[in-house]
Design an enzyme around this catalytic site. Sequence first.
Site, PDB file in Angstrom:
ATOM      1  N   HIS A 246      -2.825  32.802  41.260  1.00 25.37           N
ATOM      2  CA  HIS A 246      -1.811  31.760  41.146  1.00 25.37           C
ATOM      3  C   HIS A 246      -1.972  31.020  39.832  1.00 25.37           C
ATOM      4  O   HIS A 246      -3.062  30.904  39.292  1.00 25.37           O
ATOM      5  CB  HIS A 246      -1.859  30.792  42.326  1.00 25.37           C
ATOM      6  CG  HIS A 246      -3.191  30.167  42.583  1.00 25.37           C
ATOM      7  ND1 HIS A 246      -4.252  30.867  43.120  1.00 25.37           N
ATOM      8  CD2 HIS A 246      -3.635  28.903  42.390  1.00 25.37           C
ATOM      9  CE1 HIS A 246      -5.291  30.055  43.258  1.00 25.37           C
ATOM     10  NE2 HIS A 246      -4.943  28.855  42.807  1.00 25.37           N
TER      11      HIS A 246
ATOM     12  N   HIS B 165      -1.335  27.456  37.871  1.00 25.70           N
ATOM     13  CA  HIS B 165      -1.103  26.020  38.011  1.00 25.70           C
ATOM     14  C   HIS B 165      -0.249  25.578  36.827  1.00 25.70           C
ATOM     15  O   HIS B 165      -0.595  25.848  35.672  1.00 25.70           O
ATOM     16  CB  HIS B 165      -2.420  25.234  37.948  1.00 25.70           C
ATOM     17  CG  HIS B 165      -3.352  25.496  39.075  1.00 25.70           C
ATOM     18  ND1 HIS B 165      -3.480  24.642  40.143  1.00 25.70           N
ATOM     19  CD2 HIS B 165      -4.221  26.515  39.296  1.00 25.70           C
ATOM     20  CE1 HIS B 165      -4.389  25.115  40.975  1.00 25.70           C
ATOM     21  NE2 HIS B 165      -4.857  26.254  40.477  1.00 25.70           N
TER      22      HIS B 165
END
Length: 128
Positions: free
Chosen positions: A114, A116
């Site tokens: 993922h 950020h």
Amino acid sequence: MSSEKEAALRRLDDSPTIFDKIIKKEIPSTVVYEDEKVLAFRDINPQAPTHILIIPKVKDGLTGLAKAEERHIEILGYLLYVAKVVAKQEGLEDGYRVVINDGPSGCQSVYHIHVHLLGGRQMNWPPG
């Protein structure tokens, strides 16, 4: 060993994560962008006024950046492109930070790659 690193070491495998539940809409999230490849949603523990996580909908063994293979090139580039799209959508014209935490020492907490996206304030350097 830090508690963050100990927690990360307990989650190193490729088992389902909280992100899989978010993708399946089994648990709520505040989605800011979604298409057939990725989902972007607000972090529940924001570290900046704007803190969004951008994840691929299909993990394909990509639990972290260190696990990337040639077949992941397209989705990795697409995650960064979507970060730009979401930053514009969020009004972050003055700038923003894009971060990928990788592995236990990188303080990765969810083993589903993922990105950020952080913004809405002056980012400092060094970051941590």
